[in-house]
Write a protein that holds these residues in place. Structure first.
Motif, mmCIF file in Angstrom:
data_model
loop_
_atom_site.group_PDB
_atom_site.id
_atom_site.type_symbol
_atom_site.label_atom_id
_atom_site.label_comp_id
_atom_site.label_asym_id
_atom_site.label_seq_id
_atom_site.Cartn_x
_atom_site.Cartn_y
_atom_site.Cartn_z
ATOM 1 N N GLN A 186 0.843 -1.197 0.000
ATOM 2 C CA GLN A 186 0.000 0.000 0.000
ATOM 3 C C GLN A 186 0.881 1.251 0.000
ATOM 4 N N PRO A 187 0.859 2.037 -1.096
ATOM 5 C CA PRO A 187 1.739 3.214 -1.171
ATOM 6 C C PRO A 187 1.193 4.471 -0.517
ATOM 7 N N ALA A 188 -0.079 4.494 -0.147
ATOM 8 C CA ALA A 188 -0.676 5.723 0.398
ATOM 9 C C ALA A 188 -0.064 6.076 1.746
ATOM 10 N N PRO A 189 0.132 7.364 2.036
ATOM 11 C CA PRO A 189 0.663 7.782 3.341
ATOM 12 C C PRO A 189 -0.217 7.303 4.493
ATOM 13 N N GLU A 190 0.402 6.892 5.566
ATOM 14 C CA GLU A 190 -0.267 6.447 6.792
ATOM 15 C C GLU A 190 -1.174 5.237 6.567
ATOM 16 N N ALA A 191 -0.937 4.497 5.479
ATOM 17 C CA ALA A 191 -1.818 3.381 5.140
ATOM 18 C C ALA A 191 -1.791 2.279 6.190
ATOM 19 N N TYR A 192 -0.669 2.101 6.879
ATOM 20 C CA TYR A 192 -0.533 0.994 7.830
ATOM 21 C C TYR A 192 -0.705 1.443 9.285
ATOM 22 N N TRP A 193 -1.136 2.687 9.490
ATOM 23 C CA TRP A 193 -1.238 3.188 10.846
ATOM 24 C C TRP A 193 -2.188 2.343 11.691
ATOM 25 N N GLY A 194 -3.295 1.909 11.118
ATOM 26 C CA GLY A 194 -4.263 1.107 11.862
ATOM 27 C C GLY A 194 -3.734 -0.262 12.247
ATOM 28 N N ALA A 195 -2.738 -0.757 11.508
ATOM 29 C CA ALA A 195 -2.179 -2.081 11.784
ATOM 30 C C ALA A 195 -0.838 -2.007 12.508
ATOM 31 N N MET A 196 -0.474 -0.825 12.982
ATOM 32 C CA MET A 196 0.858 -0.650 13.569
ATOM 33 C C MET A 196 1.060 -1.525 14.801
ATOM 34 N N GLY A 197 0.030 -1.644 15.630
ATOM 35 C CA GLY A 197 0.139 -2.495 16.812
ATOM 36 C C GLY A 197 0.416 -3.945 16.438
ATOM 37 N N ALA A 198 -0.273 -4.418 15.403
ATOM 38 C CA ALA A 198 -0.074 -5.802 14.955
ATOM 39 C C ALA A 198 1.323 -5.989 14.384
ATOM 40 N N LEU A 199 1.850 -4.986 13.690
ATOM 41 C CA LEU A 199 3.195 -5.090 13.115
ATOM 42 C C LEU A 199 4.262 -5.117 14.213
ATOM 43 N N ILE A 200 4.086 -4.292 15.231
ATOM 44 C CA ILE A 200 5.030 -4.291 16.353
ATOM 45 C C ILE A 200 4.984 -5.633 17.083
ATOM 46 N N LEU A 201 3.776 -6.162 17.267
ATOM 47 C CA LEU A 201 3.627 -7.482 17.894
ATOM 48 C C LEU A 201 4.309 -8.561 17.055
ATOM 49 N N LEU A 202 4.191 -8.454 15.733
ATOM 50 C CA LEU A 202 4.838 -9.415 14.840
ATOM 51 C C LEU A 202 6.353 -9.389 15.019
ATOM 52 N N VAL A 203 6.919 -8.191 15.117
ATOM 53 C CA VAL A 203 8.368 -8.077 15.321
ATOM 54 C C VAL A 203 8.772 -8.752 16.627
ATOM 55 N N ILE A 204 7.985 -8.537 17.680
ATOM 56 C CA ILE A 204 8.290 -9.142 18.980
ATOM 57 C C ILE A 204 8.233 -10.663 18.898
ATOM 58 N N ILE A 205 7.219 -11.178 18.217
ATOM 59 C CA ILE A 205 7.083 -12.632 18.063
ATOM 60 C C ILE A 205 8.248 -13.207 17.275
ATOM 61 N N LEU A 206 8.671 -12.485 16.240
ATOM 62 C CA LEU A 206 9.747 -12.989 15.381
ATOM 63 C C LEU A 206 11.100 -13.001 16.072
ATOM 64 N N LEU A 207 11.211 -12.354 17.237
ATOM 65 C CA LEU A 207 12.454 -12.436 18.000
ATOM 66 C C LEU A 207 12.775 -13.884 18.369
ATOM 67 N N ALA A 208 11.737 -14.719 18.423
ATOM 68 C CA ALA A 208 11.937 -16.128 18.774
ATOM 69 C C ALA A 208 12.389 -16.969 17.575
ATOM 70 N N LEU A 209 12.299 -16.423 16.368
ATOM 71 C CA LEU A 209 12.600 -17.213 15.168
ATOM 72 C C LEU A 209 14.046 -17.708 15.125
ATOM 73 N N PRO A 210 15.046 -16.856 15.397
ATOM 74 C CA PRO A 210 16.424 -17.377 15.406
ATOM 75 C C PRO A 210 16.654 -18.456 16.458
ATOM 76 N N TYR A 211 15.929 -18.377 17.596
ATOM 77 C CA TYR A 211 16.037 -19.427 18.604
ATOM 78 C C TYR A 211 15.659 -20.781 18.002
ATOM 79 N N ARG A 212 14.592 -20.775 17.235
ATOM 80 C CA ARG A 212 14.123 -22.022 16.630
ATOM 81 C C ARG A 212 15.188 -22.621 15.722
ATOM 82 N N SER A 213 15.827 -21.782 14.913
ATOM 83 C CA SER A 213 16.865 -22.284 14.010
ATOM 84 C C SER A 213 18.050 -22.857 14.782
ATOM 85 N N VAL A 214 18.433 -22.168 15.863
ATOM 86 C CA VAL A 214 19.571 -22.644 16.664
ATOM 87 C C VAL A 214 19.248 -23.970 17.322
ATOM 88 N N TYR A 215 18.050 -24.118 17.859
ATOM 89 C CA TYR A 215 17.706 -25.368 18.530
ATOM 90 C C TYR A 215 17.542 -26.514 17.532
#
Length: 223
Positions: A186-215
């Motif tokens: 979505q190229p429109a300005p502020e298009a993802y503002w409503g989903a910003m909380g979900a995107l931040i949560l996604l980043v936090i969840i993905l912090l566990a991804l490298p752990y999975r690869s190491v284990y």
């Protein structure tokens, strides 16, 4: 031991960090100069009109920069662990594995945050001299998903590099590309503002991804 681990990770990433910081700042300066040329030629009011009537932020040159930096930093930090077969030795250090991985990932996240802070700060400082704070805020909100994409790219890249099997590497890479496409759809300005909380949560969840690869690596799941 913690200081030694952080220093080891810094030695691997310092070149990529300084190059990425310099490149990001130069592109930020270019974006500011593009606005300044319009200000000099047609006046600041023309910039306001373009931003309001044409949904323009003048930051498109920075759009994929965080994504590229996230990949570059992830490769610089994690690829040597596999290509030089250091990971097995690293995991045998007299240090808790979970904490070891945490500090490795945390250093990368901190380095990315420093680059984002300098880049976004430089643009915001310049824009605040010619634009009302509402437009400066609009530009920041528009670019925020790009910076989150940089974190996501870093975490996926780290996971791919630390993964022991090529089939799983391909799957992780395909998922990463799918998420990246959504973030830049979505190229429109502020298009993802409503989903910003979900995107931040996604980043936090993905912090566990490298752990999975190491284990998976520790369990012997390697080609």
């Amino acid at each position: 031991m913690t200081q030694a681990i952080l220093y080891k990770e810094w030695l691997k990433t310092r070149k990529a960090f300084w190059v990425s910081l310099a490149a990001a700042l130069m592109l930020a300066a270019y974006a500011c100069l593009a606005i300044q040329r319009i200000v000099v030629g047609k006046g600041v009011e023309h910039v306001w009109l373009i931003m309001l009537l044409k949904d323009q932020t003048f930051l498109d040159i920075l759009k994929y920069v965080p994504l590229a930096i996230g990949v570059a930093l992830g490769v610089a930090q994690m690829a040597p662990e596999m290509s030089h077969k250091r990971l097995k030795l690293t995991l045998h250090l007299p240090y808790p594995t979970n904490r070891l991985i945490l500090w490795m990932i945390l250093l990368g996240v901190i380095e990315l945050s420093i680059i984002w802070a300098f880049t976004a700060g430089a643009v915001a400082i310049y824009q605040s001299t010619i634009l009302p704070h509402e437009l400066v805020s609009r530009c920041f909100i528009t670019s925020l998903p790009w910076y989150l994409a940089g974190y996501i790219a870093y975490l996926f890249t780290a996971s791919v590099c630390l993964e022991g099997r090529w089939a799983m590497r391909i799957i992780i890479a395909l998922v990463a590309m799918g998420i990246a496409c959504v973030l830049f759809m979505q190229p429109a300005p502020e298009a993802y503002w409503g989903a910003m909380g979900a995107l931040i949560l996604l980043v936090i969840i993905l912090l566990a991804l490298p752990y999975r690869s190491v284990y998976r690596f520790k369990e012997g799941l390697q080609d």
